[in-house]
Design an enzyme around this catalytic site. Sequence first.
Site, mmCIF file in Angstrom:
data_model
loop_
_atom_site.group_PDB
_atom_site.id
_atom_site.type_symbol
_atom_site.label_atom_id
_atom_site.label_comp_id
_atom_site.label_asym_id
_atom_site.label_seq_id
_atom_site.Cartn_x
_atom_site.Cartn_y
_atom_site.Cartn_z
ATOM 1 C CG ASN A 152 4.501 -14.970 -7.169
ATOM 2 O OD1 ASN A 152 3.473 -15.010 -7.855
ATOM 3 N ND2 ASN A 152 5.436 -15.911 -7.242
ATOM 4 C CD1 TRP A 153 -0.506 -11.673 -4.052
ATOM 5 C CD2 TRP A 153 -2.221 -11.017 -5.314
ATOM 6 N NE1 TRP A 153 -0.827 -10.389 -3.677
ATOM 7 C CE2 TRP A 153 -1.886 -9.963 -4.436
ATOM 8 C CE3 TRP A 153 -3.279 -10.824 -6.209
ATOM 9 C CZ2 TRP A 153 -2.562 -8.743 -4.431
ATOM 10 C CZ3 TRP A 153 -3.955 -9.608 -6.208
ATOM 11 C CH2 TRP A 153 -3.602 -8.579 -5.319
ATOM 12 C CG HIS B 246 8.572 -18.076 -9.497
ATOM 13 N ND1 HIS B 246 8.349 -19.331 -8.980
ATOM 14 C CD2 HIS B 246 8.527 -17.211 -8.445
ATOM 15 C CE1 HIS B 246 8.168 -19.218 -7.666
ATOM 16 N NE2 HIS B 246 8.269 -17.944 -7.320
ATOM 17 C CD GLU C 11 6.120 -21.735 -7.078
ATOM 18 O OE1 GLU C 11 5.238 -20.997 -7.554
ATOM 19 O OE2 GLU C 11 6.443 -21.706 -5.869
ATOM 20 N N GLY D 290 3.731 -16.525 0.019
ATOM 21 C CA GLY D 290 2.672 -16.778 0.998
ATOM 22 C C GLY D 290 2.276 -15.560 1.820
#
Length: 251
Positions: A9-10, A95, A97, A234
């Site tokens: 997940n960039w 997600h 976020e 990350g």
Amino acid sequence: MRVPLIAGNWKMNGRREDIRALVAGIRERFNAGARVELLVLPSFPYLDFVASTLEGSGIDLGGQDLSERDDGAFTGDVSAGMLLDCGCRYVLAGHSERRTLHGEDDQTVAAKFETALRAGLKPVLCVGELLEERDQGRTEEVVRRQLGAVVDRVGIAALADAVVAYEPVWAIGTGRTASPEQAQSVHAFIRSQLADESATIAGQVRILYGGSVKPDNAVDLFACDDIDGGLIGGASLQVDSFMAIAEAACP
Ligand code: PEP
């Protein structure tokens, strides 16, 4: 047997040249014969570009989010059909976020999950508790509620092709990882919740762990019976760490 899936997940990181180098490095190190599937999740503006650089690699592409609605007058949103058109096979739903920064509740996440499935995408449902919920002993209650909202909406059979990612919110981007025992216990709980509806589906669904996975903790996490790979934030931005994690999934 469930084939491990390692998803990068960039998030909202990188520019074209960084992404070009990242994909080239991943392609070079990826052994298409290995018993692991790789998935990368760039941000929307780069999907087309990444799709073209991944061509013929056997590495999958996915979106980080989608609209619960079909195409139309929804400024700023991205539909499941657009993701498919850009070459995506997967998409994240819920997600943490999105849940915390964009106020997505369980019903919205369930609607997104359903929209993705209807369009022919494989949704990756993200669930996980906040630190305060863990401290209050409410981890299973929270995960049961988040997963239950989706199962109630789409029915257990629809999960056959889906993926669940258990991501304790306190472990995301914090450097604090759940121990293999903590993670395995929640993964087993998720699988048992699915098994209450269908043992067959429960045995099929891949459950990924996410939350500060790094090359040095990946082997122990992936050795757990109910952990079928990882959702990596990350550490997916560097070829070496992402590929070391992928290699840990297929020792
Ligand atoms: C994530 O964002 O899904 C994630 C797991 O991030 P990180 O690996 O950086 O904790």
